[in-house]
Design a protein around this motif. Sequence first.
Motif, short mmCIF file in Angstrom:
data_model
loop_
_atom_site.label_atom_id
_atom_site.label_comp_id
_atom_site.label_asym_id
_atom_site.label_seq_id
_atom_site.Cartn_x
_atom_site.Cartn_y
_atom_site.Cartn_z
N ALA A 113 0.85 -1.15 0.11
CA ALA A 113 0.03 -0.21 0.09
C ALA A 113 0.79 1.26 0.13
O ALA A 113 0.42 2.23 -0.54
N TYR A 114 2.04 1.38 0.75
CA TYR A 114 2.90 2.17 0.59
C TYR A 114 3.50 2.66 -0.84
O TYR A 114 3.53 3.55 -1.22
N LYS A 157 -10.05 -7.76 -23.03
CA LYS A 157 -10.48 -7.84 -21.79
C LYS A 157 -9.53 -8.74 -20.95
O LYS A 157 -9.04 -9.80 -21.06
N TYR A 158 -9.65 -8.17 -19.49
CA TYR A 158 -8.72 -8.98 -18.67
C TYR A 158 -9.67 -9.34 -17.48
O TYR A 158 -10.27 -8.66 -16.82
N TRP A 159 -9.39 -10.55 -16.91
CA TRP A 159 -9.97 -11.14 -15.70
C TRP A 159 -8.95 -11.52 -14.73
O TRP A 159 -7.74 -11.98 -15.10
N PHE A 160 -8.91 -10.70 -13.60
CA PHE A 160 -8.03 -10.68 -12.48
C PHE A 160 -8.26 -11.99 -11.68
O PHE A 160 -9.20 -11.91 -10.89
N SER A 161 -7.27 -12.97 -11.61
CA SER A 161 -7.53 -14.11 -10.69
C SER A 161 -6.85 -14.21 -9.42
O SER A 161 -5.51 -14.02 -9.50
N LYS A 214 -7.43 -5.12 -9.72
CA LYS A 214 -7.77 -3.94 -11.02
C LYS A 214 -7.27 -2.58 -10.74
O LYS A 214 -6.72 -2.01 -11.84
N GLY A 215 -7.76 -2.18 -9.61
CA GLY A 215 -7.47 -0.60 -9.52
C GLY A 215 -6.14 -0.34 -9.51
O GLY A 215 -5.52 0.65 -10.22
N GLY A 216 -5.18 -1.38 -8.95
CA GLY A 216 -3.69 -0.98 -8.85
C GLY A 216 -3.20 -0.93 -10.27
O GLY A 216 -2.27 0.02 -10.47
N VAL A 217 -3.56 -1.90 -11.15
CA VAL A 217 -3.15 -2.00 -12.38
C VAL A 217 -3.52 -0.71 -13.38
O VAL A 217 -2.78 0.11 -13.86
N ILE A 218 -4.92 -0.30 -13.05
CA ILE A 218 -5.29 0.74 -13.77
C ILE A 218 -4.47 2.18 -13.44
O ILE A 218 -4.11 3.13 -14.31
N GLN A 228 -2.86 -13.48 -13.58
CA GLN A 228 -2.84 -14.38 -12.31
C GLN A 228 -2.23 -13.31 -11.33
O GLN A 228 -1.04 -12.35 -11.58
N GLY A 229 -3.27 -12.80 -10.37
CA GLY A 229 -2.93 -11.53 -9.60
C GLY A 229 -2.55 -11.76 -8.18
O GLY A 229 -2.65 -10.82 -7.38
N VAL A 230 -2.13 -13.04 -7.72
CA VAL A 230 -1.79 -13.19 -6.33
C VAL A 230 -0.62 -12.24 -5.79
O VAL A 230 -0.62 -11.67 -4.87
N ASP A 231 0.30 -12.18 -6.80
CA ASP A 231 1.71 -11.20 -6.60
C ASP A 231 1.33 -10.01 -7.38
O ASP A 231 1.02 -9.91 -8.53
N LYS A 232 0.78 -8.79 -6.45
CA LYS A 232 0.30 -7.68 -7.14
C LYS A 232 1.20 -7.12 -8.14
O LYS A 232 0.86 -6.53 -9.12
N LYS A 233 2.65 -7.02 -7.86
CA LYS A 233 3.73 -6.42 -8.50
C LYS A 233 3.75 -7.22 -9.79
O LYS A 233 3.96 -6.40 -11.03
N ARG A 234 3.85 -8.48 -9.81
CA ARG A 234 4.29 -9.37 -11.02
C ARG A 234 2.79 -9.12 -11.77
O ARG A 234 2.89 -8.96 -13.25
N ALA A 235 1.70 -9.01 -11.33
CA ALA A 235 0.22 -8.80 -12.10
C ALA A 235 0.52 -7.45 -12.99
O ALA A 235 -0.07 -7.51 -13.98
N ARG A 236 0.83 -6.39 -12.22
CA ARG A 236 0.82 -5.15 -12.89
C ARG A 236 1.87 -5.04 -14.10
O ARG A 236 1.22 -4.58 -15.09
#
Length: 307
Positions: free
Chosen positions: A25-26, A189-193, A94-98, A252-260
């Motif tokens: 979050a920081y 179209k993206y689905w975040f899992s 989703k919001g983090g990637v956007i 694959q969204g478990v790891d936020k940074k990798r997902a972004r």
Amino acid sequence: MNESDRENATELHRRRRLDEEMLDAYDEELEMEVDDRLQEGGGFELTDDERVERRMYFRELIRLQGELVKMQDWIASTGHRLVVIFEGRDAAGKGGVIKRITQRLNPRMCRVAALPAPSNRERTQWYFQRYVAHLPAGGEMVLFDRSWYNRAGVERVMNFCTDDEYEEFFRSVPEFEKMLARSGVQIVKYWFSITDEEQEIRFQSRIEDPLKQWKLSPMDLESRRRWEAYTQAKEVMLQRSHIPEAPWWVVQGVDKKRARLNCISHLLSQVPYHEVEHPTITLPARVHHPDYIRHPVPENMIIPEKY
């Protein structure tokens, strides 16, 4: 290992994940490396490998954002129209990637559409009507933070639509998207899992962090209870609306940074952009007039300088 040791190990793992969520979050707000001293006494103790990963993440993010700027320039110069749909469970990222996509782009060319629940009037309209108003004009890209697929997800699971409305949606959505594609609108179209465990951690983090509690709505809590129903709805949605003109892509969204990074990289690969040449910009000299007098601003109009 006895039962007590197992419970302690489980709690330590859970606490570690909550700390990681707080640290992320920081990063989300600052987008820079957090000074190690900031974490002293706060539970955030990074390993050497984690520090290396964080440096690599920020370095690669900046590079990808540079490519997004090039893509934006190409879209503006060619009149391309791009729609990117972000769907997924609550707290899937989703919001983090956007936020990372739009962070360095021109908000006049790259817009985010995050529609609230439909009004009483909108409920009587053609289902897609309120979304059509947000579609891009030439030279624009629009990111839908949730989209017309609400009907296949939350509306289905929460019984906000009838069975007939649900079936009509799946009859209409392929034709709707094919029509957009024929008119020159590109749809990605993206689905975040994420896993059951990961969503629980992220929800718990929102409960414990006063800066993030606003993100947790009663609907989020209910969605947590209906995890399996959402899974079934997602499976049907992916199967019935995956078309060549607008295929689904799973992140694959478990790891936020990798997902972004993975999502941004993939989005760039879907658009046939190239770097657009710009004329050299020369800053003109300021014009000075001998009779120009700058008047002082009244002291009572200046905000206090507390910092």
